[in-house]
Motif scaffolding. Structure first.
Motif, PDB file in Angstrom:
ATOM      1  N   TRP A   1       0.829  -1.210   0.000  1.00 26.41           N
ATOM      2  CA  TRP A   1       0.000   0.000   0.000  1.00 26.41           C
ATOM      3  C   TRP A   1       0.863   1.259   0.000  1.00 26.41           C
ATOM      4  O   TRP A   1       0.575   2.210  -0.723  1.00 26.41           O
ATOM      5  CB  TRP A   1      -0.952   0.000   1.190  1.00 26.41           C
ATOM      6  N   ALA A   2       1.907   1.265   0.820  1.00 26.08           N
ATOM      7  CA  ALA A   2       2.793   2.433   0.879  1.00 26.08           C
ATOM      8  C   ALA A   2       3.436   2.687  -0.480  1.00 26.08           C
ATOM      9  O   ALA A   2       3.539   3.839  -0.930  1.00 26.08           O
ATOM     10  CB  ALA A   2       3.860   2.238   1.956  1.00 26.08           C
ATOM     11  N   ASN A   3       3.844   1.622  -1.159  1.00 29.39           N
ATOM     12  CA  ASN A   3       4.463   1.756  -2.486  1.00 29.39           C
ATOM     13  C   ASN A   3       3.461   2.328  -3.496  1.00 29.39           C
ATOM     14  O   ASN A   3       3.804   3.220  -4.281  1.00 29.39           O
ATOM     15  CB  ASN A   3       4.988   0.413  -2.985  1.00 29.39           C
ATOM     16  N   LEU A   4       2.243   1.802  -3.489  1.00 24.32           N
ATOM     17  CA  LEU A   4       1.232   2.304  -4.427  1.00 24.32           C
ATOM     18  C   LEU A   4       0.908   3.765  -4.135  1.00 24.32           C
ATOM     19  O   LEU A   4       0.848   4.584  -5.057  1.00 24.32           O
ATOM     20  CB  LEU A   4      -0.052   1.468  -4.366  1.00 24.32           C
ATOM     21  N   ALA A   5       0.700   4.081  -2.866  1.00 22.60           N
ATOM     22  CA  ALA A   5       0.367   5.468  -2.505  1.00 22.60           C
ATOM     23  C   ALA A   5       1.486   6.414  -2.940  1.00 22.60           C
ATOM     24  O   ALA A   5       1.218   7.485  -3.495  1.00 22.60           O
ATOM     25  CB  ALA A   5       0.102   5.585  -1.009  1.00 22.60           C
ATOM     26  N   ALA A   6       2.718   6.027  -2.726  1.00 26.66           N
ATOM     27  CA  ALA A   6       3.849   6.880  -3.130  1.00 26.66           C
ATOM     28  C   ALA A   6       3.870   7.089  -4.634  1.00 26.66           C
ATOM     29  O   ALA A   6       4.081   8.217  -5.110  1.00 26.66           O
ATOM     30  CB  ALA A   6       5.163   6.265  -2.658  1.00 26.66           C
TER      31      ALA A   6
ATOM     32  N   GLU B   1      -9.371   4.484  -8.563  1.00 24.15           N
ATOM     33  CA  GLU B   1      -9.365   3.211  -9.307  1.00 24.15           C
ATOM     34  C   GLU B   1      -8.146   2.364  -8.949  1.00 24.15           C
ATOM     35  O   GLU B   1      -8.258   1.152  -8.773  1.00 24.15           O
ATOM     36  CB  GLU B   1      -9.410   3.461 -10.811  1.00 24.15           C
ATOM     37  N   SER B   2      -6.992   2.977  -8.853  1.00 22.20           N
ATOM     38  CA  SER B   2      -5.770   2.244  -8.481  1.00 22.20           C
ATOM     39  C   SER B   2      -5.882   1.684  -7.070  1.00 22.20           C
ATOM     40  O   SER B   2      -5.491   0.539  -6.815  1.00 22.20           O
ATOM     41  CB  SER B   2      -4.542   3.151  -8.565  1.00 22.20           C
ATOM     42  N   PHE B   3      -6.423   2.487  -6.161  1.00 18.30           N
ATOM     43  CA  PHE B   3      -6.564   2.026  -4.784  1.00 18.30           C
ATOM     44  C   PHE B   3      -7.548   0.862  -4.697  1.00 18.30           C
ATOM     45  O   PHE B   3      -7.300  -0.120  -3.994  1.00 18.30           O
ATOM     46  CB  PHE B   3      -7.005   3.173  -3.874  1.00 18.30           C
ATOM     47  N   GLU B   4      -8.633   0.952  -5.427  1.00 17.89           N
ATOM     48  CA  GLU B   4      -9.624  -0.129  -5.399  1.00 17.89           C
ATOM     49  C   GLU B   4      -9.092  -1.401  -6.051  1.00 17.89           C
ATOM     50  O   GLU B   4      -9.392  -2.510  -5.598  1.00 17.89           O
ATOM     51  CB  GLU B   4     -10.925   0.334  -6.031  1.00 17.89           C
TER      52      GLU B   4
ATOM     53  N   TRP C   1      -9.716  -2.520   2.014  1.00 13.85           N
ATOM     54  CA  TRP C   1     -10.787  -1.635   1.546  1.00 13.85           C
ATOM     55  C   TRP C   1     -10.860  -0.361   2.373  1.00 13.85           C
ATOM     56  O   TRP C   1     -11.148   0.715   1.831  1.00 13.85           O
ATOM     57  CB  TRP C   1     -12.121  -2.373   1.486  1.00 13.85           C
ATOM     58  N   VAL C   2     -10.581  -0.428   3.674  1.00  8.53           N
ATOM     59  CA  VAL C   2     -10.506   0.807   4.469  1.00  8.53           C
ATOM     60  C   VAL C   2      -9.402   1.686   3.903  1.00  8.53           C
ATOM     61  O   VAL C   2      -9.599   2.895   3.689  1.00  8.53           O
ATOM     62  CB  VAL C   2     -10.296   0.521   5.976  1.00  8.53           C
ATOM     63  N   PHE C   3      -8.231   1.115   3.631  1.00  8.76           N
ATOM     64  CA  PHE C   3      -7.133   1.896   3.053  1.00  8.76           C
ATOM     65  C   PHE C   3      -7.580   2.533   1.739  1.00  8.76           C
ATOM     66  O   PHE C   3      -7.346   3.723   1.506  1.00  8.76           O
ATOM     67  CB  PHE C   3      -5.903   1.020   2.780  1.00  8.76           C
ATOM     68  N   ALA C   4      -8.209   1.748   0.884  1.00  8.15           N
ATOM     69  CA  ALA C   4      -8.641   2.247  -0.426  1.00  8.15           C
ATOM     70  C   ALA C   4      -9.636   3.385  -0.284  1.00  8.15           C
ATOM     71  O   ALA C   4      -9.528   4.413  -0.969  1.00  8.15           O
ATOM     72  CB  ALA C   4      -9.248   1.116  -1.251  1.00  8.15           C
ATOM     73  N   TYR C   5     -10.616   3.222   0.597  1.00  6.79           N
ATOM     74  CA  TYR C   5     -11.643   4.256   0.758  1.00  6.79           C
ATOM     75  C   TYR C   5     -11.086   5.524   1.401  1.00  6.79           C
ATOM     76  O   TYR C   5     -11.429   6.634   0.990  1.00  6.79           O
ATOM     77  CB  TYR C   5     -12.825   3.725   1.562  1.00  6.79           C
ATOM     78  N   VAL C   6     -10.220   5.363   2.392  1.00  6.13           N
ATOM     79  CA  VAL C   6      -9.614   6.543   3.029  1.00  6.13           C
ATOM     80  C   VAL C   6      -8.741   7.286   2.020  1.00  6.13           C
ATOM     81  O   VAL C   6      -8.852   8.518   1.867  1.00  6.13           O
ATOM     82  CB  VAL C   6      -8.804   6.154   4.289  1.00  6.13           C
ATOM     83  N   LEU C   7      -7.883   6.555   1.318  1.00  4.09           N
ATOM     84  CA  LEU C   7      -7.016   7.202   0.328  1.00  4.09           C
ATOM     85  C   LEU C   7      -7.821   7.814  -0.811  1.00  4.09           C
ATOM     86  O   LEU C   7      -7.475   8.887  -1.317  1.00  4.09           O
ATOM     87  CB  LEU C   7      -5.996   6.205  -0.222  1.00  4.09           C
ATOM     88  N   SER C   8      -8.910   7.179  -1.199  1.00  8.29           N
ATOM     89  CA  SER C   8      -9.746   7.716  -2.278  1.00  8.29           C
ATOM     90  C   SER C   8     -10.409   9.017  -1.870  1.00  8.29           C
ATOM     91  O   SER C   8     -10.601   9.906  -2.702  1.00  8.29           O
ATOM     92  CB  SER C   8     -10.800   6.683  -2.689  1.00  8.29           C
TER      93      SER C   8
END
Length: 159
Positions: free
Chosen positions: A28-33, A116-119, A101-108
């Motif tokens: 997740w950290a890699n994708l977010a970065a 879309e990438s987070f989901e 999914w919590v990570f995806a929704y918070v980041l979204s």
């Protein structure tokens, strides 16, 4: 069992790697970065959010006490070989799916253009639990819905 049997070697390897929370937090950290262009979302950032939902996950698993696929398979004449260590908790709902999914929704919410990438990553990590032999598809869907409830009701705050 069919989903496991149809999985490819790389999917099984990914499922094994994503079994470790540290590994999926780092994913997740890699994708977010890469998506956001900042290292603000560190492994610890994801761990902090996960800790906030851990009690609810534990409560739901105890409340539903659903056997895992590998536990029921022999009774149905199926063979499911787990790819990971026995989680020692019940199946329903998937904690990995809730976290992802919590990570995806918070980041979204923070970065809507990247949703879309987070989901996609949330779904990919969730699906690893089926490939690993420790969850049913309904455990994954329940995890997504619990995460949606958590985020929509502000039961988690971004560190």
């Amino acid at each position: 069992s069919d989903l496991m049997a149809e999985s490819e070697a790389w999917e099984r390897e990914y499922a094994i790697r994503m079994d470790s929370p540290t590994n999926y937090y780092q994913e997740w950290a890699n994708l977010a970065a890469s998506e956001v262009g900042s290292d603000k979302y560190s492994l610890e950032w994801f761990r902090d959010i996960s800790i906030q939902v851990e009690g609810l996950i534990d409560y739901l698993k105890i409340m539903y006490s659903r056997p895992r696929p590998y536990q029921l398979a022999p009774l149905l004449g199926k063979n499911i070989e787990m790819l990971v260590t026995d989680p020692q908790t019940s199946a329903y709902p998937s904690g990995h799916a809730i976290d992802s999914w919590v990570f995806a929704y918070v980041l979204s919410r923070l970065h809507p253009r990247c949703s879309e990438s987070f989901e996609r990553l949330a779904q990919a990590i969730s699906d690893t639990r089926i490939v690993a032999g420790v969850h049913y598809p309904s455990d994954i869907e329940a995890g997504r819905r619990v995460a949606e409830f958590i985020v929509n009701n502000d039961l988690v705050s971004a560190p």
